[in-house]
Design an enzyme around this catalytic site. Structure first.
Site, PDB file in Angstrom:
ATOM      1  N   GLU A  33       0.985  -1.348   0.055  1.00 12.19           N
ATOM      2  CA  GLU A  33       0.011  -0.006   0.138  1.00 12.19           C
ATOM      3  C   GLU A  33       0.840   1.142   0.043  1.00 12.19           C
ATOM      4  O   GLU A  33       1.857   1.265   0.755  1.00 12.19           O
ATOM      5  CB  GLU A  33      -0.806   0.101   1.238  1.00 12.19           C
ATOM      6  CG  GLU A  33      -1.909   1.096   1.469  1.00 12.19           C
ATOM      7  CD  GLU A  33      -2.613   1.032   2.741  1.00 12.19           C
ATOM      8  OE1 GLU A  33      -3.654   1.202   2.847  1.00 12.19           O
ATOM      9  OE2 GLU A  33      -1.960   0.809   3.776  1.00 12.19           O
ATOM     10  N   HIS A  35       2.468   4.577   0.927  1.00 14.11           N
ATOM     11  CA  HIS A  35       2.594   5.433   2.163  1.00 14.11           C
ATOM     12  C   HIS A  35       3.188   6.918   2.039  1.00 14.11           C
ATOM     13  O   HIS A  35       4.176   7.131   2.922  1.00 14.11           O
ATOM     14  CB  HIS A  35       3.567   4.456   3.248  1.00 14.11           C
ATOM     15  CG  HIS A  35       2.899   3.576   4.109  1.00 14.11           C
ATOM     16  ND1 HIS A  35       2.272   2.311   2.918  1.00 14.11           N
ATOM     17  CD2 HIS A  35       2.114   3.236   5.076  1.00 14.11           C
ATOM     18  CE1 HIS A  35       1.689   1.479   3.890  1.00 14.11           C
ATOM     19  NE2 HIS A  35       1.581   2.126   5.111  1.00 14.11           N
ATOM     20  N   ASP A  44       3.732  -2.137   6.073  1.00  8.87           N
ATOM     21  CA  ASP A  44       2.514  -2.903   6.588  1.00  8.87           C
ATOM     22  C   ASP A  44       3.090  -4.359   6.550  1.00  8.87           C
ATOM     23  O   ASP A  44       2.574  -5.170   7.314  1.00  8.87           O
ATOM     24  CB  ASP A  44       1.190  -2.785   6.060  1.00  8.87           C
ATOM     25  CG  ASP A  44       0.673  -1.447   6.175  1.00  8.87           C
ATOM     26  OD1 ASP A  44       1.305  -0.600   6.842  1.00  8.87           O
ATOM     27  OD2 ASP A  44      -0.273  -1.061   5.580  1.00  8.87           O
ATOM     28  N   HIS A 120      -2.125  -3.871   9.032  1.00  9.35           N
ATOM     29  CA  HIS A 120      -2.712  -3.252   8.047  1.00  9.35           C
ATOM     30  C   HIS A 120      -4.268  -3.114   8.704  1.00  9.35           C
ATOM     31  O   HIS A 120      -4.821  -4.254   8.883  1.00  9.35           O
ATOM     32  CB  HIS A 120      -2.772  -3.924   6.733  1.00  9.35           C
ATOM     33  CG  HIS A 120      -3.726  -3.282   5.652  1.00  9.35           C
ATOM     34  ND1 HIS A 120      -3.443  -2.004   5.386  1.00  9.35           N
ATOM     35  CD2 HIS A 120      -4.636  -3.840   4.959  1.00  9.35           C
ATOM     36  CE1 HIS A 120      -4.200  -1.565   4.403  1.00  9.35           C
ATOM     37  NE2 HIS A 120      -5.076  -2.649   4.208  1.00  9.35           N
ATOM     38  N   GLU A 122      -6.924  -2.299   7.877  1.00  6.90           N
ATOM     39  CA  GLU A 122      -8.526  -2.878   7.107  1.00  6.90           C
ATOM     40  C   GLU A 122      -8.181  -4.172   7.160  1.00  6.90           C
ATOM     41  O   GLU A 122      -9.413  -4.989   6.760  1.00  6.90           O
ATOM     42  CB  GLU A 122      -8.056  -2.136   5.641  1.00  6.90           C
ATOM     43  CG  GLU A 122      -8.581  -1.079   5.413  1.00  6.90           C
ATOM     44  CD  GLU A 122      -7.181  -0.159   5.408  1.00  6.90           C
ATOM     45  OE1 GLU A 122      -7.215   0.979   4.931  1.00  6.90           O
ATOM     46  OE2 GLU A 122      -6.245  -0.571   5.992  1.00  6.90           O
ATOM     47  N   HIS A 176      -1.991   7.177   8.851  1.00  2.61           N
ATOM     48  CA  HIS A 176      -1.294   6.565   7.854  1.00  2.61           C
ATOM     49  C   HIS A 176      -0.020   7.410   7.121  1.00  2.61           C
ATOM     50  O   HIS A 176      -0.394   8.667   6.481  1.00  2.61           O
ATOM     51  CB  HIS A 176      -2.437   6.131   6.668  1.00  2.61           C
ATOM     52  CG  HIS A 176      -1.938   5.581   5.291  1.00  2.61           C
ATOM     53  ND1 HIS A 176      -1.770   4.492   5.589  1.00  2.61           N
ATOM     54  CD2 HIS A 176      -2.002   5.975   4.084  1.00  2.61           C
ATOM     55  CE1 HIS A 176      -1.039   4.108   4.076  1.00  2.61           C
ATOM     56  NE2 HIS A 176      -1.285   4.759   3.386  1.00  2.61           N
ATOM     57  N   GLU A 181       4.455   5.442  11.619  1.00  2.99           N
ATOM     58  CA  GLU A 181       4.928   4.272  10.374  1.00  2.99           C
ATOM     59  C   GLU A 181       6.614   4.887  10.011  1.00  2.99           C
ATOM     60  O   GLU A 181       7.324   3.970   9.654  1.00  2.99           O
ATOM     61  CB  GLU A 181       4.259   4.188   9.574  1.00  2.99           C
ATOM     62  CG  GLU A 181       2.648   3.361   9.861  1.00  2.99           C
ATOM     63  CD  GLU A 181       1.779   3.194   8.639  1.00  2.99           C
ATOM     64  OE1 GLU A 181       1.368   2.209   8.358  1.00  2.99           O
ATOM     65  OE2 GLU A 181       1.376   4.268   8.230  1.00  2.99           O
TER      66      GLU A 181
END
Length: 252
Positions: A33, A35, A44, A120, A122, A176, A181
């Site tokens: 994904e 970032h 992730d 992650h 989701e 995010h 992160e």
């Protein structure tokens, strides 16, 4: 134990370590994904994998399975959305069935206890469904298994948050590609972070609903939901240590 990573073991060694159910198997589950323009597509995956390895090294009779790298579809209000190039996701059913099949294979090897480390957001409910299905299936076959499901960020305390965000924390919903992160990645994989490309954005704000198809205008062009500019490897080290030690203390 020569390695805690299953893929580094030969099959005979793996069999001797697991056939009687004496090992707990850690399975990291992440996503590919975006970032932001300053960071690689795989935090992730890399973050829960590292945490899993360190947890196993500090514990007894734990092995780490290869990570599942593709996660459930990025959502606008938590991951920027599924329309950014590079974000490569699968359906919830696909993720659930894949995790179910992988865990079933490990059960067939003799393993009976599992720890899913999610990287992650989701993914969460689909991992719940996979775990619940497998536990019930095994119960019907007279096999008793246990599955722990955790997301590493749930082990970060308010005290650490205050240190990482001395000017105030805007909330998990907009982290995010932000400081947390990015700081972890600066500690683990600085070669995959280029802070010269980091974009300073105000924390994202969203309406109290989702809409389909997703609206790209809800997200900054950078793809991040908050600014990563205050990230440091020292913050990353502090976050990681708290997550690793917290998971070890709960599971040992």
């Amino acid at each position: 134990m020569s390695s805690v990573k299953i893929e580094n073991l030969d099959w005979v060694t793996y069999k001797s370590l697991t056939e009687s159910g004496q090992c707990r198997i850690i399975l990291p589950v992440g996503a590919i994904e975006q970032h932001g323009p300053h960071m690689s597509l795989n935090p992730d995956v890399l973050i829960p994998s590292h945490i899993g390895e360190k947890v196993a090294e500090r514990s007894h009779n734990m092995l780490v399975a290869p990570a599942i790298s593709y996660g459930y579809k990025s959502q606008v209000k938590s991951g920027g959305g599924n329309f950014f190039p590079g974000t490569t996701c699968v359906s919830g059913a696909s993720l659930e069935n894949y995790v179910f099949d992988v865990l079933q294979a490990y059960v067939n090897h003799g393993n009976r206890e599992f720890i899913l480390i999610n990287g992650h957001f989701e993914n969460s409910m689909h991992l719940c469904e996979a775990a619940d299905r497998l536990v019930n299936k095994c119960k019907g076959e007279g096999i008793s298994i246990k599955i722990y499901l955790l997301s590493y960020w749930d082990f970060i305390s308010e005290e650490t948050i205050e240190k990482v965000f001395p000017d105030g924390f805007t909330g998990w919903a907009v982290e995010h590609g932000g400081v947390l992160e990015t700081s972890i990645m600066l500690k683990l994989h600085p070669e995959l972070v280029d802070m010269s490309k980091a974009v300073d954005v105000e924390p994202a704000t969203f309406p109290p609903y989702d809409v389909f198809p997703p609206d790209p205008s809800w997200v900054a062009p950078s793809g991040t939901l908050s600014s990563p500019l205050n990230s440091t490897p020292e913050k990353g080290e502090m976050i990681l240590e708290e997550c690793i030690s917290g998971i070890v203390s709960h599971l040992n």
